[in-house]
Design a protein around this motif. Structure first.
Motif, PDB file in Angstrom:
ATOM      1  N   PRO A  31      62.826  38.492  20.932  1.00  0.00           N
ATOM      2  CA  PRO A  31      61.566  39.052  20.426  1.00  0.00           C
ATOM      3  C   PRO A  31      60.887  38.222  19.342  1.00  0.00           C
ATOM      4  N   TRP A  32      61.647  37.578  18.475  1.00  0.00           N
ATOM      5  CA  TRP A  32      61.021  36.843  17.372  1.00  0.00           C
ATOM      6  C   TRP A  32      60.246  35.622  17.845  1.00  0.00           C
ATOM      7  N   ALA A  33      60.495  35.133  19.059  1.00  0.00           N
ATOM      8  CA  ALA A  33      59.726  34.001  19.585  1.00  0.00           C
ATOM      9  C   ALA A  33      58.290  34.403  19.922  1.00  0.00           C
ATOM     10  N   ALA A  34      58.043  35.694  20.120  1.00  0.00           N
ATOM     11  CA  ALA A  34      56.702  36.170  20.481  1.00  0.00           C
ATOM     12  C   ALA A  34      55.678  35.805  19.415  1.00  0.00           C
ATOM     13  N   ALA A  35      56.033  35.962  18.156  1.00  0.00           N
ATOM     14  CA  ALA A  35      55.084  35.656  17.083  1.00  0.00           C
ATOM     15  C   ALA A  35      54.722  34.175  17.078  1.00  0.00           C
ATOM     16  N   CYS A  36      55.696  33.304  17.321  1.00  0.00           N
ATOM     17  CA  CYS A  36      55.440  31.855  17.338  1.00  0.00           C
ATOM     18  C   CYS A  36      54.481  31.486  18.471  1.00  0.00           C
ATOM     19  N   VAL A  37      54.687  32.074  19.635  1.00  0.00           N
ATOM     20  CA  VAL A  37      53.819  31.789  20.777  1.00  0.00           C
ATOM     21  C   VAL A  37      52.412  32.303  20.507  1.00  0.00           C
TER      22      VAL A  37
END
Length: 147
Positions: free
Chosen positions: A37-43
């Motif tokens: 889930p934390w990769a969503a913010a980076c994308v």
């Protein structure tokens, strides 16, 4: 619980809108679902950076970025509108776009689809894309793949 899709405001491109919405355009929808889930913010931040250069993208009529807050797997992507397939391909092969795709391709799943329409209506375009983004309509399979 139904999936809530949030669209960012329309960002016009340099190609402008077809006169009175008439004229064939290509609509492209992309989705990224991160493994974590934390990769969503980076994308999402990478998408915002690409959006800032939108006025320089030849053939771009405009786009919306979209996101969901589905937990545990938030998703994000874009709905973009182009003069034709050549202009869409020009964007997909731009170095800044390729850099983002390469940076995140092993951090989640990406899918996309595109279609032509003879009349561009922003509300109708969003409503056509929404069932894909909420999961009510399955994404089309790439040509040559088996179910």
């Amino acid at each position: 619980m139904p999936t809530a899709v949030r669209f960012a405001p329309w960002k016009p491109g340099p190609a402008g809108r077809p006169a009175d919405g008439d004229g064939e355009v290509v609509v492209s929808v992309t989705e990224f679902t991160p493994h974590r889930p934390w990769a969503a913010a980076c994308v999402h931040v990478a998408g915002l950076a690409l959006r800032r250069t939108w006025q320089d993208v030849d053939g771009a009529i405009g786009l919306w970025l979209w996101t969901t807050t589905d937990l545990p797997r938030p998703r994000s992507g874009s709905v973009s509108v182009w003069r034709d397939e050549k202009d869409l391909l020009g964007f997909v092969t731009r170095p800044d776009h390729r850099r983002v795709v390469r940076a995140y391709r092993h951090r989640g799943a990406m899918r996309s689809t595109a279609w032509r329409t003879g009349h561009f209506d922003p509300d109708a375009t969003q409503e056509t894309a929404r069932p894909l983004l909420t999961g009510r309509t399955p994404w089309p399979r790439p040509a040559g793949t088996r179910p």
